[in-house]
Design a protein around this motif. Structure first.
Motif, PDB file in Angstrom:
ATOM      1  N   GLY A   1       0.817  -1.203   0.000  1.00 44.17           N
ATOM      2  CA  GLY A   1       0.000   0.000   0.000  1.00 44.17           C
ATOM      3  C   GLY A   1       0.847   1.247   0.000  1.00 44.17           C
ATOM      4  O   GLY A   1       1.913   1.274  -0.641  1.00 44.17           O
ATOM      5  N   TYR A   2       0.414   2.249   0.753  1.00 39.61           N
ATOM      6  CA  TYR A   2       1.071   3.559   0.693  1.00 39.61           C
ATOM      7  C   TYR A   2       1.325   4.151   2.077  1.00 39.61           C
ATOM      8  O   TYR A   2       0.575   3.905   3.026  1.00 39.61           O
ATOM      9  CB  TYR A   2       0.203   4.533  -0.108  1.00 39.61           C
ATOM     10  N   VAL A   3       2.377   4.953   2.133  1.00 35.11           N
ATOM     11  CA  VAL A   3       2.666   5.769   3.308  1.00 35.11           C
ATOM     12  C   VAL A   3       2.700   7.218   2.850  1.00 35.11           C
ATOM     13  O   VAL A   3       3.174   7.518   1.747  1.00 35.11           O
ATOM     14  CB  VAL A   3       4.013   5.378   3.969  1.00 35.11           C
ATOM     15  N   LEU A   4       2.159   8.115   3.665  1.00 30.37           N
ATOM     16  CA  LEU A   4       2.215   9.533   3.311  1.00 30.37           C
ATOM     17  C   LEU A   4       2.170  10.388   4.560  1.00 30.37           C
ATOM     18  O   LEU A   4       1.683   9.990   5.614  1.00 30.37           O
ATOM     19  CB  LEU A   4       1.079   9.919   2.369  1.00 30.37           C
ATOM     20  N   GLY A   5       2.721  11.594   4.405  1.00 38.53           N
ATOM     21  CA  GLY A   5       2.725  12.543   5.499  1.00 38.53           C
ATOM     22  C   GLY A   5       1.435  13.338   5.508  1.00 38.53           C
ATOM     23  O   GLY A   5       0.961  13.771   4.457  1.00 38.53           O
ATOM     24  N   VAL A   6       0.874  13.538   6.687  1.00 35.87           N
ATOM     25  CA  VAL A   6      -0.346  14.324   6.847  1.00 35.87           C
ATOM     26  C   VAL A   6      -0.002  15.601   7.600  1.00 35.87           C
ATOM     27  O   VAL A   6       0.473  15.555   8.734  1.00 35.87           O
ATOM     28  CB  VAL A   6      -1.433  13.526   7.591  1.00 35.87           C
ATOM     29  N   SER A   7      -0.249  16.728   6.949  1.00 31.70           N
ATOM     30  CA  SER A   7       0.172  18.020   7.486  1.00 31.70           C
ATOM     31  C   SER A   7      -0.951  18.809   8.135  1.00 31.70           C
ATOM     32  O   SER A   7      -0.696  19.786   8.836  1.00 31.70           O
ATOM     33  CB  SER A   7       0.766  18.869   6.356  1.00 31.70           C
ATOM     34  N   GLY A   8      -2.186  18.419   7.864  1.00 29.55           N
ATOM     35  CA  GLY A   8      -3.316  19.221   8.309  1.00 29.55           C
ATOM     36  C   GLY A   8      -3.851  20.114   7.212  1.00 29.55           C
ATOM     37  O   GLY A   8      -4.745  20.928   7.432  1.00 29.55           O
ATOM     38  N   GLY A   9      -3.301  19.951   5.986  1.00 29.14           N
ATOM     39  CA  GLY A   9      -3.747  20.727   4.836  1.00 29.14           C
ATOM     40  C   GLY A   9      -4.662  19.921   3.936  1.00 29.14           C
ATOM     41  O   GLY A   9      -4.816  18.704   4.096  1.00 29.14           O
ATOM     42  N   VAL A  10      -5.248  20.593   2.957  1.00 30.02           N
ATOM     43  CA  VAL A  10      -6.239  19.943   2.111  1.00 30.02           C
ATOM     44  C   VAL A  10      -5.613  18.926   1.156  1.00 30.02           C
ATOM     45  O   VAL A  10      -6.221  17.884   0.863  1.00 30.02           O
ATOM     46  CB  VAL A  10      -7.053  21.002   1.326  1.00 30.02           C
ATOM     47  N   ASP A  11      -4.410  19.192   0.656  1.00 27.24           N
ATOM     48  CA  ASP A  11      -3.783  18.259  -0.284  1.00 27.24           C
ATOM     49  C   ASP A  11      -3.540  16.895   0.357  1.00 27.24           C
ATOM     50  O   ASP A  11      -3.925  15.854  -0.190  1.00 27.24           O
ATOM     51  CB  ASP A  11      -2.459  18.830  -0.809  1.00 27.24           C
ATOM     52  N   SER A  12      -2.873  16.879   1.508  1.00 26.80           N
ATOM     53  CA  SER A  12      -2.614  15.602   2.174  1.00 26.80           C
ATOM     54  C   SER A  12      -3.908  14.985   2.689  1.00 26.80           C
ATOM     55  O   SER A  12      -4.028  13.761   2.765  1.00 26.80           O
ATOM     56  CB  SER A  12      -1.610  15.776   3.320  1.00 26.80           C
TER      57      SER A  12
END
Length: 264
Positions: free
Chosen positions: A25-36
């Motif tokens: 699957g996937y790993v991603l950073g979550v910043s609190g913004g709409v893109d992530s």
């Protein structure tokens, strides 16, 4: 925009790519913004393992709270979602002490440190991606990635896949609404979160995303002479940043060696 068709297309694209790549699957950073927020939701919708990581570095409390509100919301809806926080502030502080130089001698130091934050996060995502058998999923949109180059090379630009890079920021907001993301994410003011002082994207760029999108959609078909007033101001901003970002937008140049030189 036909949001549901776009959503279904991206989800299937992510699922197919992961399966062909033989990863979980996937790993991603979550910043609190709409893109992530949008990308993490699309990744979760694949049904594949989705690891969300919040990576604070001297982070503002509201950004951290938004990120966790979103991640907890996704965890409640998708059993394949895992979320964690990796506090990178101590690691960054060590780098800060090691790298620190006199600002008057090196006026670009603050920008270099902002980019260092992004690159430290990239390193973190690849570490957790590798130990979990996951690909790093990017969150850059079309204006940032291919318009003005508003990202860090080998930072947030260092990813394995880029599912929303063909979507303008306003289209990303449309997906956020269609996906019914938490209100704080849908209304978040765009910021890269790389500076100690609050610096929104608009403050750094000097233009809003809708203004930039107008110029990007007309790029190559109109010249400076076709604009006036605010449109002219934004055209000049876009033109300057696009020119400076060519080393990001284009592939890394390779010095070709003539074939006849390979033979003595």
């Amino acid at each position: 925009m036909q949001t549901q068709k776009v959503i279904d297309h991206i989800v299937q694209w992510l699922k197919d790519y992961a399966e062909k790549s033989g990863v979980k699957g996937y790993v991603l950073g979550v910043s609190g913004g709409v893109d992530s927020g949008v990308v993490s939701t699309l990744a979760a919708m694949t049904g594949l393992k989705t690891l969300l990581i919040e990576m604070p570095i001297r982070q503002k409390e509201d950004q951290v709270n938004r990120a966790w509100e979103h991640m907890n919301d996704l965890k409640s809806k998708f059993p394949n979602v895992e979320a964690m926080s990796v506090n990178l502030t101590p690691a960054f502080e060590e780098l800060y002490k090691t790298f620190d130089v006199h600002d008057d001698e090196f006026p670009n130091e603050k920008l270099a440190f902002a980019n260092t934050r992004s690159r430290l996060r990239m390193l973190t995502l690849y570490y957790y991606g590798q130990i979990n058998g996951l690909l790093v999923c990017g969150t850059g949109n079309k204006v940032e990635d291919f318009g003005i180059g508003f990202y860090t090379k080998y930072g947030d630009g260092g990813v394995d896949v880029s599912p929303i890079a063909d979507l303008y920021k306003t289209e990303v907001y449309a997906l956020a609404k269609a996906l019914n993301l938490v209100k704080n994410i849908q209304e978040a003011i765009p910021t890269d979160g790389l500076w100690d002082a609050e610096r929104t994207d608009e403050m750094q760029i000097g233009a809003t995303y809708p203004e930039l999108e107008k110029i990007q959609k007309e790029w190559g078909t109109k010249t400076e002479a076709d604009y006036n007033g605010r449109d002219l101001e934004v055209f000049k901003i876009f033109s300057r940043m696009n020119k400076a970002a060519q080393h990001k937008i284009n592939p890394i140049p390779v010095c070709d060696i003539p074939e006849e030189w390979r033979v003595d």
